[in-house]
Scaffold this active site. Structure first.
Site, short mmCIF file in Angstrom:
data_model
loop_
_atom_site.label_atom_id
_atom_site.label_comp_id
_atom_site.label_asym_id
_atom_site.label_seq_id
_atom_site.Cartn_x
_atom_site.Cartn_y
_atom_site.Cartn_z
N CYS A 106 32.62 3.80 -62.40
CA CYS A 106 33.85 3.44 -61.38
C CYS A 106 34.08 4.15 -60.45
CB CYS A 106 34.80 2.92 -62.63
SG CYS A 106 36.37 2.57 -61.36
N CYS A 120 50.17 -0.88 -59.73
CA CYS A 120 48.92 0.12 -59.25
C CYS A 120 49.28 1.60 -59.01
CB CYS A 120 47.89 -0.69 -58.32
SG CYS A 120 46.43 0.61 -58.21
N GLY A 160 41.63 2.43 -54.05
CA GLY A 160 41.21 1.86 -52.50
C GLY A 160 40.93 0.23 -52.79
N GLU A 161 40.91 -0.37 -51.75
CA GLU A 161 40.57 -1.56 -51.52
C GLU A 161 39.28 -1.64 -50.69
OE1 GLU A 161 40.87 -4.59 -52.50
OE2 GLU A 161 39.50 -5.35 -50.99
N SER A 192 35.34 -5.13 -56.58
CA SER A 192 36.68 -5.63 -56.68
C SER A 192 37.54 -5.73 -55.64
CB SER A 192 37.08 -4.98 -57.99
OG SER A 192 38.63 -5.62 -58.31
N SER A 215 40.79 -9.70 -57.83
CA SER A 215 41.95 -9.58 -58.32
C SER A 215 43.00 -10.69 -58.51
CB SER A 215 42.55 -8.23 -58.14
OG SER A 215 41.59 -7.14 -58.30
N ASN A 291 48.04 -1.48 -67.64
CA ASN A 291 48.43 0.05 -68.10
C ASN A 291 49.66 0.52 -67.42
OD1 ASN A 291 47.03 2.21 -69.24
ND2 ASN A 291 45.20 1.59 -68.17
N CYS A 334 44.57 3.83 -64.36
CA CYS A 334 43.83 4.42 -63.09
C CYS A 334 44.36 5.22 -62.21
CB CYS A 334 42.95 3.24 -62.74
SG CYS A 334 42.73 1.93 -63.85
N1 SAH Z 1 41.49 -2.87 -54.61
C1 SAH Z 1 40.44 -3.28 -55.52
C2 SAH Z 1 40.25 -2.47 -56.65
C3 SAH Z 1 41.52 -2.01 -57.55
S1 SAH Z 1 41.03 -1.61 -59.13
C4 SAH Z 1 41.33 -4.58 -56.20
O1 SAH Z 1 42.41 -4.95 -55.82
O2 SAH Z 1 40.67 -5.30 -56.66
C5 SAH Z 1 40.48 -2.77 -60.23
C6 SAH Z 1 41.42 -3.57 -60.97
O3 SAH Z 1 42.34 -2.80 -61.65
C7 SAH Z 1 42.17 -4.50 -59.99
O4 SAH Z 1 41.98 -5.81 -60.45
C8 SAH Z 1 43.54 -3.94 -60.15
O5 SAH Z 1 44.65 -5.11 -59.71
C9 SAH Z 1 43.55 -3.48 -61.46
N2 SAH Z 1 44.72 -2.50 -61.71
C10 SAH Z 1 45.23 -1.50 -61.02
N3 SAH Z 1 46.27 -0.83 -61.59
C11 SAH Z 1 46.27 -1.57 -62.74
C12 SAH Z 1 47.07 -1.22 -63.97
N4 SAH Z 1 47.94 -0.32 -63.84
N5 SAH Z 1 46.94 -1.94 -65.10
C13 SAH Z 1 45.93 -2.83 -65.22
N6 SAH Z 1 45.25 -3.44 -64.23
C14 SAH Z 1 45.31 -2.51 -62.98
#
Ligand code: SAH
Length: 344
Positions: A106, A120, A160-161, A192, A215, A291, A334
């Protein structure tokens, strides 16, 4: 810093580049192999090139630094979390997960993030900068080198996005799947996004074979808006339409990600609405018990309540899994490893 980033060049661009400095095209093949197969960190290592050429390359080009500054290994499942530092001192997180079907990595696509999703950790300090295509591939290269194991799958789900760093992201996919490089199949790459509609459509038109994960996190526009500021910009129906367009164009089934937040989006009503959205789509749903991060007071549902939610969807014919938590002993959510480093 005005040396050219040689790792971000495609194979064809590298050929043209070498010709422009008076080298034969076959040199490009050797150099590309050093950069993307033998995973060299310096020109010095490229021992089948003359010393003069190595010096010339070193004076005009750079191999962007991606240096491991921390590594944590889970005793539970062997998950590795890496903290990598870039030339300018910024750090990003990458994770190696070991599954029966092979190793998954990842990676991060930006330093920080400006999307502002409420749960996040990566977005708390805002966006610092985009990662270069070279920096993204080199997260994977370093992990492969350090672990000594082949990487089979790549998910762009770190900080990041990715679709907010669109051109670099697409180039990254091309480098990673190039037959002259690591040649990771596009079918084994997942990106994602929080739902940047115009770029989802653009991505569909690129005709890549990568998997798109959206997401979702809420089954109505109102719910989504509570968790994701990007929903103010793109309404849920547009986002879903962009997903359908991606499926239509690429034939790749969409993955929907849904972080379960206790009392916010995990009620019976939420399940019902989610069923309505997804039952008409050929898709996969990945539930992620949230999380918790220390900056916010979101809670995850109990295991039982998450299972209940899942069963309701399953009964309605929806293909659904609860994401298995990996490396739970090595760092909370994360982005937490990086935040700890930055706070220090
Ligand atoms: N920017 C991208 C990638 C982000 S991380 C996106 O938004 O999809 C990948 C996934 O983890 C995303 O679905 C994000 O919303 C989720 N995510 C981020 N922080 C999280 C957390 N604390 N608990 C659960 N999922 C989380």
């Amino acid at each position: 810093m005005n040396k050219k980033d040689i790792v971000s060049l495609s194979f064809d661009e590298l050929k043209i580049e070498m010709e422009s400095i008076g080298e034969k095209a076959f040199r490009a093949k050797q150099i590309y192999e050093w950069l993307h197969v033998k995973l060299a960190d310096s020109f010095e290592e490229m021992t089948n090139l003359s010393k003069a050429l190595r010096e010339k390359l070193d004076s005009e080009y750079r191999i962007p630094l991606v240096k491991m500054v921390d590594r944590q290994i889970s005793r539970i499942d062997g998950t590795n979390k890496f903290l990598f530092q870039m030339e300018d001192g910024h750090v990003v997180e990458s994770v190696l997960m070991r599954y029966k079907h092979g190793n998954s990595v990842c990676i991060s696509s930006q330093v920080g993030c400006r999307m502002g999703c409420k749960f996040c950790a990566s977005t708390i300090g805002g966006l610092e900068r985009n990662l270069l295509p070279s920096e993204m591939v080199r997260e994977i290269y370093q992990i492969q080198k350090i672990s000594g194991e082949r990487v089979a799958n790549v998910v762009v789900m770190g900080s990041g996005e990715p679709l907010d760093n669109y051109d670099n992201f697409v180039r990254f996919v091309q480098l990673l799947s190039d037959e002259h490089g690591l040649h990771i199949s596009q079918r084994n790459i997942t990106v994602s996004t929080c739902g940047i509609v115009p770029n989802m459509k653009r991505l569909a038109d690129e005709q890549l074979q990568i998997t798109l994960a959206l997401s979702l996190h809420g089954s109505t526009q109102e719910k989504r808006k509570m968790l994701m500021p990007i929903a103010n910009k793109y309404e849920l129906p547009e986002v879903l339409e962009a997903c359908d367009y991606y499926f239509e164009k690429t034939g790749r089934r969409i993955t929907f990600e849904y972080s379960l937040v206790h009392g916010v989006n995990d009620t019976d009503e939420d399940a019902k609405e989610l069923i309505e959205l997804l039952k008409v789509r050929n898709c996969h749903l990945n539930l992620i018990p949230v999380n918790p991060i220390k900056e916010r007071n979101f809670e995850k549902p109990s295991r039982k309540s998450a299972e209940n939610f899942k069963n309701k969807l399953e009964k309605n014919g929806i293909n659904v899994t609860i994401r298995r938590e990996m490396g739970s002993d090595i760092d909370g959510a994360c982005g937490q490893l990086r935040r700890r480093f930055v706070e220090k």
